[in-house]
Scaffold this motif. Structure first.
Motif, mmCIF file in Angstrom:
data_model
loop_
_atom_site.group_PDB
_atom_site.id
_atom_site.type_symbol
_atom_site.label_atom_id
_atom_site.label_comp_id
_atom_site.label_asym_id
_atom_site.label_seq_id
_atom_site.Cartn_x
_atom_site.Cartn_y
_atom_site.Cartn_z
ATOM 1 N N THR A 209 7.825 26.063 68.786
ATOM 2 C CA THR A 209 9.217 25.651 68.660
ATOM 3 C C THR A 209 9.766 25.197 70.008
ATOM 4 N N HIS A 210 10.951 24.537 69.960
ATOM 5 C CA HIS A 210 11.613 24.116 71.202
ATOM 6 C C HIS A 210 11.871 25.314 72.113
ATOM 7 N N ARG A 211 12.349 26.389 71.506
ATOM 8 C CA ARG A 211 12.685 27.568 72.299
ATOM 9 C C ARG A 211 11.457 28.121 73.020
ATOM 10 N N ASN A 212 10.336 28.240 72.291
ATOM 11 C CA ASN A 212 9.109 28.761 72.911
ATOM 12 C C ASN A 212 8.559 27.804 73.968
ATOM 13 N N ALA A 213 8.690 26.489 73.734
ATOM 14 C CA ALA A 213 8.232 25.507 74.719
ATOM 15 C C ALA A 213 9.016 25.680 76.018
ATOM 16 N N LEU A 214 10.317 25.903 75.902
ATOM 17 C CA LEU A 214 11.135 26.105 77.103
ATOM 18 C C LEU A 214 10.736 27.396 77.821
ATOM 19 N N MET A 215 10.430 28.452 77.063
ATOM 20 C CA MET A 215 10.005 29.715 77.673
ATOM 21 C C MET A 215 8.680 29.528 78.420
ATOM 22 N N ILE A 216 7.760 28.753 77.846
ATOM 23 C CA ILE A 216 6.473 28.496 78.503
ATOM 24 C C ILE A 216 6.690 27.753 79.819
ATOM 25 N N ILE A 217 7.551 26.727 79.787
ATOM 26 C CA ILE A 217 7.843 25.953 80.991
ATOM 27 C C ILE A 217 8.474 26.845 82.061
ATOM 28 N N GLN A 218 9.381 27.699 81.659
ATOM 29 C CA GLN A 218 10.040 28.594 82.621
ATOM 30 C C GLN A 218 9.034 29.564 83.252
ATOM 31 N N LYS A 219 8.070 30.070 82.461
ATOM 32 C CA LYS A 219 7.043 30.963 83.016
ATOM 33 C C LYS A 219 6.171 30.227 84.030
ATOM 34 N N MET A 220 5.791 29.012 83.724
ATOM 35 C CA MET A 220 4.986 28.225 84.659
ATOM 36 C C MET A 220 5.763 27.976 85.948
ATOM 37 N N GLU A 221 7.067 27.753 85.804
ATOM 38 C CA GLU A 221 7.900 27.517 86.989
ATOM 39 C C GLU A 221 7.997 28.790 87.830
ATOM 40 N N GLN A 222 8.088 29.944 87.174
ATOM 41 C CA GLN A 222 8.127 31.213 87.897
ATOM 42 C C GLN A 222 6.837 31.462 88.683
ATOM 43 N N HIS A 223 5.708 30.964 88.187
ATOM 44 C CA HIS A 223 4.422 31.104 88.879
ATOM 45 C C HIS A 223 4.217 30.022 89.932
ATOM 46 N N ASP A 224 5.232 29.126 90.114
ATOM 47 C CA ASP A 224 5.119 28.007 91.062
ATOM 48 C C ASP A 224 3.984 27.058 90.703
ATOM 49 N N TRP A 225 3.733 26.904 89.388
ATOM 50 C CA TRP A 225 2.738 25.941 88.953
ATOM 51 C C TRP A 225 3.356 24.559 88.763
ATOM 52 N N ILE A 226 4.623 24.542 88.387
ATOM 53 C CA ILE A 226 5.314 23.275 88.129
ATOM 54 C C ILE A 226 6.733 23.331 88.701
ATOM 55 N N GLN A 227 7.335 22.170 88.804
ATOM 56 C CA GLN A 227 8.770 22.054 89.111
ATOM 57 C C GLN A 227 9.420 21.341 87.930
ATOM 58 N N TRP A 228 10.421 21.983 87.327
ATOM 59 C CA TRP A 228 11.022 21.474 86.093
ATOM 60 C C TRP A 228 12.471 21.088 86.371
ATOM 61 N N THR A 229 12.801 19.819 86.118
ATOM 62 C CA THR A 229 14.167 19.316 86.299
ATOM 63 C C THR A 229 14.669 18.811 84.956
ATOM 64 N N PRO A 230 15.457 19.665 84.239
ATOM 65 C CA PRO A 230 15.930 19.246 82.903
ATOM 66 C C PRO A 230 17.086 18.254 83.008
ATOM 67 N N ARG A 231 17.133 17.338 82.074
ATOM 68 C CA ARG A 231 18.247 16.373 81.985
ATOM 69 C C ARG A 231 18.724 16.347 80.546
ATOM 70 N N ARG A 232 20.009 16.631 80.374
ATOM 71 C CA ARG A 232 20.559 16.693 79.036
ATOM 72 C C ARG A 232 21.205 15.362 78.656
ATOM 73 N N GLY A 233 21.281 15.120 77.378
ATOM 74 C CA GLY A 233 21.903 13.895 76.899
ATOM 75 C C GLY A 233 20.932 13.073 76.082
ATOM 76 N N ARG A 234 21.500 12.329 75.107
ATOM 77 C CA ARG A 234 20.666 11.506 74.231
ATOM 78 C C ARG A 234 19.882 10.473 75.042
ATOM 79 N N GLY A 235 18.572 10.399 74.792
ATOM 80 C CA GLY A 235 17.728 9.397 75.429
ATOM 81 C C GLY A 235 17.308 9.729 76.849
ATOM 82 N N ARG A 236 17.823 10.830 77.407
ATOM 83 C CA ARG A 236 17.436 11.184 78.785
ATOM 84 C C ARG A 236 16.187 12.070 78.764
#
Length: 578
Positions: free
Chosen positions: A38-65
């Motif tokens: 689900t969307h919620r679980n995908a976001l949790m996975i991304i946040q865990k990877m970011e906590q481990h310094d594996w990725i840098q995640w920059t979310p952008r809200r809005g249609r088409g962004r």
């Protein structure tokens, strides 16, 4: 470990879309599809990877962004972390499967192999009492399915089993002389059919029980009851009965003299198991075996087998404290790519303590063992191979020689260019492919049937095929293996050849002189080759690579490194007393 697999999956999907900054543009919809959640679980996975310094995640809200995701770590590093965790959890196969699925190139495997060379080998731990605990980690490519002597199929299984179990007799590592094992002495009567063995006293199984003659009786009665055609079954069939005369005396009565009987008792197939298999049942005994050997099995699964030294071993405690045998799906750096059926993978003893160029630092030695691949013609089958001239052309094609004149088929009812079926096992498929390619270049059509080992052992697969690819492991048990081999071959040759081969085998069984037996085996081989019913494809020696710091390297009778004698000097010698 699941998070590692999810990172590898994400990196694999993003491989073609990253810019020079290792950044991709994506959405939660796309991430949810990649992770199958689900969307919620995908976001949790991304946040865990970011906590481990594996990725840098920059979310952008809005249609088409589209959001920005930057990779901060290489997938190879994640794969190594995953493998380390898997080994700690004794679940290396799962990590390897994930890595193989999500790796798009060999880069990851090459990176992992560099790490594996450091993981495998000798590792010493000095305890608080200054005692050094020596662990040897070995990679193998053949999976260990069982260590039960009755069901061994592969050299890797025999290698490990030979350190867990003992036989009544054994072969000396250097000379090959037959020496006492669990029996300290034996006698044979004048008819050469009654063999009496005197067991050592108070030999312990790994479960603490004392070996007795009843265990020996149970072992061989179990062998005789086993269904199907098994290695050296021709010897087992010759045993009329086994009797315990006392707790330390056991007598074998053979139906007729067989001078290979004592050699058979030195093999892994004749290793002694406890009565009723320690009450665990046949399936469980294969992965939780109990023997009398120098090492006991403390854990075994599809990817890891752990052995620990058995301190009360009757021939003296092993120098190593622990051996970890890990099954890998690909060859290590020091292995050639065509050793799928040899013991070379577990002959390699890695020792990362020594620095420098790995390829040049290792010493290479050969044991007395080798592997011979050959092909036989099934002339028992009604077909073109009953024509000796056609067989001669096939052998010439395989030997890259000039072909003899074409067969005049006017007086023969068989079509020389009929499709030929080649039978083998999956592990020899590469050899079968090469044979088929050579024959097809000469105008033959080939069909390869690669059956499992148990299916291949059944006569039906072989009897329905035209050509059969075998192998022969040539070690100090070679005469036993040759007898078993030619007994099988006699089942798919023409009747007149079968009668002669079986007669010679009966003579061999009664011949006490090893040299004379060797000459008789050569006579069988020469005849089969002269009649173009057997052709040797190639032969390769079994090779061992080891670093100079490894001490006690010796070979047992099968050409395997004997782990009982391997040892390593202390990492740091104690200072002399003044």
């Amino acid at each position: 470990m699941k998070l590692h697999a999810q990172f590898l999956r994400l990196h694999s999907h993003a491989a073609d879309n990253k810019d020079e900054n290792h950044t991709i543009e994506t959405t939660l919809d796309e991430l949810a599809a990649i992770f199958d959640c689900t969307h919620r679980n995908a976001l949790m996975i991304i946040q865990k990877m970011e906590q481990h310094d594996w990725i840098q995640w920059t979310p952008r809200r809005g249609r088409g962004r589209r959001s920005s995701l930057r990779f901060l770590i290489q997938p190879e590093d994640i794969a190594v972390q995953s493998m380390m965790q898997a080994i700690d959890r004794h679940d290396i196969k799962r990590a390897l499967d994930e890595i193989r699925v999500h790796s798009r190139s060999s880069t990851m495997q090459e990176h992992l192999q560099g790490w594996l060379l450091n993981y495998f080998g000798h590792h010493a731990e000095v305890r608080s009492d200054q005692q050094q605990i020596d662990t040897l980690r070995l990679p193998i490519r053949q999976q260990l399915y069982t260590l039960d002597p009755l069901y061994l199929n592969w050299l890797a299984e025999s290698f490990v089993s030979s350190h867990v179990f003992d036989g009544l007799a054994r072969r000396a590592n250097e000379s090959g002389e037959i020496l006492p094992g669990l029996a300290h002495a034996w006698e044979v009567d004048t008819t050469r059919t009654q063999w009496t063995f005197f067991l050592r006293k108070e030999v312990l199984f790994h479960n603490g029980k004392i070996l007795s003659a009843e265990d020996v009786v149970y072992t061989f009665e179990r062998l005789s009851r086993a269904p199907g055609r098994r290695l050296y079954h021709f010897i087992v069939r010759q045993i009329q009965h086994v009797q315990a005369l006392s707790p330390t005396i056991v007598r074998f009565v053979l139906k007729e003299p067989n001078e290979l009987f004592l050699s058979f008792l030195c093999t892994s197939r004749a290793a002694i198991v406890p009565r009723e298999l320690n009450q665990v049942g046949e399936a469980a005994f294969g992965i939780r075996p109990v023997g009398t050997g120098a090492f006991k099995v403390t854990e075994m699964n599809e990817s890891l087998c752990t052995l620990e030294a058995f301190a009360p071993y009757f021939q003296g405690r092993a120098h190593l404290d622990r051996v970890e045998i890990v099954q890998l799906p690909w060859a290590t750096k020091l292995e050639s790519s065509d050793t799928e059926d040899t013991a070379s993978s577990f002959h390699i003893i890695h020792n990362p303590v020594s620095a420098g160029d790995t390829d040049t630092a290792w010493s290479q030695i050969h044991s007395a063992a080798s592997v011979r691949k050959f092909i036989t013609c099934n002339t028992h089958k009604d077909g073109p191979l009953r024509n000796s001239e056609i067989r001669a052309r096939i052998v010439a094609c395989l030997d890259h020689r000039s072909l003899p004149p074409a067969v005049d088929s006017s007086n023969d009812s068989y079509e020389p260019l009929a499709a030929l079926q080649i039978a083998t096992i999956p592990e020899y498929k590469a050899d079968a492919d090469r044979v088929a390619a050579q024959l097809e270049s000469c105008g033959y059509t080939c069909n390869i049937v690669a059956a499992s080992m148990n299916e291949f052992k059944s006569s039906s697969i072989r009897m329905e095929s035209d050509l059969i690819i075998f192998s022969l492991f040539r070690d100090r048990d070679e005469q036993l293996r040759l007898f078993d081999l030619y007994l099988n071959v006699s089942g798919h040759v023409e009747p007149h050849s079968r009668v002669d081969i079986e007669r010679l085998l009966r003579e061999i069984a009664r011949e006490a002189d090893h040299t004379v037996r060797a000459q008789q085996f050569e006579h069988i081989e020469t005849r089969l080759m002269d009649e173009h019913q057997l052709h040797i494809l190639y032969e390769k020696p079994v090779q061992t690579a080891y670093l100079p710091s490894v001490r006690g390297v010796s070979f047992n009778s099968q050409g395997w490194v004997d782990l009982r004698h391997v040892w390593f000097p202390p990492a740091q010698l104690p200072a002399p007393h003044s």
